[in-house]
Design a protein around this motif. Structure first.
Motif, PDB file in Angstrom:
ATOM      1  N   GLU A 222       7.262  -2.393   3.623  1.00 41.30           N
ATOM      2  CA  GLU A 222       6.972  -1.116   4.256  1.00 41.30           C
ATOM      3  C   GLU A 222       5.662  -0.532   3.739  1.00 41.30           C
ATOM      4  O   GLU A 222       4.903   0.067   4.490  1.00 41.30           O
ATOM      5  N   GLU A 223       5.377  -0.708   2.475  1.00 40.14           N
ATOM      6  CA  GLU A 223       4.165  -0.166   1.895  1.00 40.14           C
ATOM      7  C   GLU A 223       2.929  -0.924   2.357  1.00 40.14           C
ATOM      8  O   GLU A 223       1.848  -0.355   2.450  1.00 40.14           O
ATOM      9  N   SER A 224       3.066  -2.200   2.663  1.00 39.22           N
ATOM     10  CA  SER A 224       1.901  -3.007   3.013  1.00 39.22           C
ATOM     11  C   SER A 224       1.439  -2.765   4.452  1.00 39.22           C
ATOM     12  O   SER A 224       0.325  -3.116   4.788  1.00 39.22           O
ATOM     13  N   THR A 225       2.252  -2.161   5.324  1.00 39.71           N
ATOM     14  CA  THR A 225       1.823  -1.911   6.697  1.00 39.71           C
ATOM     15  C   THR A 225       0.903  -0.702   6.721  1.00 39.71           C
ATOM     16  O   THR A 225       1.241   0.362   6.206  1.00 39.71           O
ATOM     17  N   PRO A 226      -0.290  -0.827   7.307  1.00 42.77           N
ATOM     18  CA  PRO A 226      -1.227   0.289   7.323  1.00 42.77           C
ATOM     19  C   PRO A 226      -0.789   1.357   8.330  1.00 42.77           C
ATOM     20  O   PRO A 226      -0.213   1.052   9.366  1.00 42.77           O
ATOM     21  N   SER A 227      -1.089   2.599   8.029  1.00 44.97           N
ATOM     22  CA  SER A 227      -0.725   3.698   8.918  1.00 44.97           C
ATOM     23  C   SER A 227      -1.770   3.885  10.012  1.00 44.97           C
ATOM     24  O   SER A 227      -1.496   4.487  11.038  1.00 44.97           O
ATOM     25  N   ASP A 228      -2.962   3.383   9.835  1.00 45.98           N
ATOM     26  CA  ASP A 228      -4.033   3.511  10.816  1.00 45.98           C
ATOM     27  C   ASP A 228      -3.902   2.400  11.864  1.00 45.98           C
ATOM     28  O   ASP A 228      -3.880   1.215  11.521  1.00 45.98           O
ATOM     29  N   PRO A 229      -3.830   2.757  13.169  1.00 41.66           N
ATOM     30  CA  PRO A 229      -3.697   1.708  14.187  1.00 41.66           C
ATOM     31  C   PRO A 229      -4.924   0.809  14.289  1.00 41.66           C
ATOM     32  O   PRO A 229      -4.816  -0.353  14.661  1.00 41.66           O
ATOM     33  N   ALA A 230      -6.100   1.328  13.947  1.00 32.89           N
ATOM     34  CA  ALA A 230      -7.309   0.503  13.985  1.00 32.89           C
ATOM     35  C   ALA A 230      -7.226  -0.600  12.944  1.00 32.89           C
ATOM     36  O   ALA A 230      -7.581  -1.756  13.207  1.00 32.89           O
ATOM     37  N   ALA A 231      -6.756  -0.250  11.767  1.00 34.77           N
ATOM     38  CA  ALA A 231      -6.630  -1.263  10.715  1.00 34.77           C
ATOM     39  C   ALA A 231      -5.542  -2.262  11.070  1.00 34.77           C
ATOM     40  O   ALA A 231      -5.653  -3.453  10.754  1.00 34.77           O
ATOM     41  N   ALA A 232      -4.505  -1.804  11.732  1.00 36.84           N
ATOM     42  CA  ALA A 232      -3.426  -2.707  12.146  1.00 36.84           C
ATOM     43  C   ALA A 232      -3.930  -3.713  13.175  1.00 36.84           C
ATOM     44  O   ALA A 232      -3.488  -4.858  13.204  1.00 36.84           O
ATOM     45  N   ALA A 233      -4.860  -3.287  14.022  1.00 40.30           N
ATOM     46  CA  ALA A 233      -5.411  -4.183  15.037  1.00 40.30           C
ATOM     47  C   ALA A 233      -6.533  -5.043  14.481  1.00 40.30           C
ATOM     48  O   ALA A 233      -7.041  -5.919  15.184  1.00 40.30           O
ATOM     49  N   GLY A 234      -6.946  -4.793  13.267  1.00 35.98           N
ATOM     50  CA  GLY A 234      -8.005  -5.590  12.648  1.00 35.98           C
ATOM     51  C   GLY A 234      -9.384  -5.182  13.119  1.00 35.98           C
ATOM     52  O   GLY A 234     -10.287  -6.010  13.183  1.00 35.98           O
ATOM     53  N   MET A 235      -9.575  -3.912  13.464  1.00 36.65           N
ATOM     54  CA  MET A 235     -10.858  -3.428  13.959  1.00 36.65           C
ATOM     55  C   MET A 235     -11.287  -2.227  13.119  1.00 36.65           C
ATOM     56  O   MET A 235     -10.483  -1.608  12.435  1.00 36.65           O
ATOM     57  N   THR A 236     -12.561  -1.885  13.268  1.00 36.39           N
ATOM     58  CA  THR A 236     -13.027  -0.654  12.641  1.00 36.39           C
ATOM     59  C   THR A 236     -12.623   0.514  13.539  1.00 36.39           C
ATOM     60  O   THR A 236     -12.199   0.321  14.684  1.00 36.39           O
ATOM     61  N   ARG A 237     -12.757   1.690  13.045  1.00 33.54           N
ATOM     62  CA  ARG A 237     -12.359   2.889  13.785  1.00 33.54           C
ATOM     63  C   ARG A 237     -13.159   3.029  15.084  1.00 33.54           C
ATOM     64  O   ARG A 237     -12.616   3.345  16.140  1.00 33.54           O
ATOM     65  N   GLU A 238     -14.477   2.758  15.033  1.00 32.38           N
ATOM     66  CA  GLU A 238     -15.327   2.861  16.219  1.00 32.38           C
ATOM     67  C   GLU A 238     -14.941   1.819  17.262  1.00 32.38           C
ATOM     68  O   GLU A 238     -14.893   2.099  18.462  1.00 32.38           O
ATOM     69  N   GLU A 239     -14.700   0.584  16.817  1.00 35.21           N
ATOM     70  CA  GLU A 239     -14.296  -0.476  17.741  1.00 35.21           C
ATOM     71  C   GLU A 239     -12.976  -0.124  18.414  1.00 35.21           C
ATOM     72  O   GLU A 239     -12.796  -0.346  19.615  1.00 35.21           O
ATOM     73  N   TYR A 240     -12.075   0.424  17.637  1.00 33.55           N
ATOM     74  CA  TYR A 240     -10.771   0.790  18.170  1.00 33.55           C
ATOM     75  C   TYR A 240     -10.895   1.909  19.212  1.00 33.55           C
ATOM     76  O   TYR A 240     -10.261   1.851  20.269  1.00 33.55           O
TER      77      TYR A 240
END
Length: 160
Positions: free
Chosen positions: A27-45
């Motif tokens: 549970e701790e290893s899952t990122p809360s940011d959807p951009a990081a979960a998709a493997g992209m930067t915030r701008e790309e997302y």
């Protein structure tokens, strides 16, 4: 067989509380940011999200256009066969705007139908229909109509 034993033993160990710490680390290893979960930067997302919204809007517009074209065809057929109008079809056409028309394929089909009807309505078309009719049937209908008229006249007129 080894898999079955391993799954049974691991379930028993987890129930005892000895191996329960593994779930918390997942549970701790899952990122809360959807951009990081998709493997992209915030701008790309954000750019990706914009593209998704634009594509959805285009699909919705194309779908509304198709619905309006179908409604236009239904309206045309209702007028042709003198059927009652549908408010739903008129609303769909109004929602799509003024640029709604029949698709080219359907326009060709409608034009062909109109030409056929015009041919049937012409004098030559009526003559062809007479040739196809049975003369005995026509004579029987004419005689039946004549006798009906004669009987109606006899009932109304006291001189006959």
């Amino acid at each position: 067989m080894a898999f079955l034993m391993k799954s049974m033993l691991s379930n028993q160990v987890k129930n005892l509380g000895l191996g329960g710490g593994g779930e918390e680390s997942k549970e701790e290893s899952t990122p809360s940011d959807p951009a990081a979960a998709a493997g992209m930067t915030r701008e790309e997302y954000e750019e990706y999200q914009k593209q998704m919204v634009e594509e959805k809007m285009e699909r919705d517009a194309a779908f509304a256009q198709k619905k309006a074209e179908r409604a236009c065809l239904r309206v045309h057929l209702r007028e042709k066969y003198r059927l009652p109008k549908s408010e739903l079809d008129e609303n769909q056409i109004q929602m799509a705007g003024d640029d709604v028309g029949l698709p080219e394929d359907l326009q060709k089909m409608v034009a062909e139908d109109q030409e056929e009807e015009e041919d049937k309505d012409s004098i030559l078309g009526q003559l062809q229909n007479i040739q196809n009719m049975d003369m005995d049937t026509i004579k029987e209908k004419a005689q039946a109509t004549f006798t009906e008229i004669k009987q109606a006249a006899e009932q109304k007129c006291s001189v006959m």
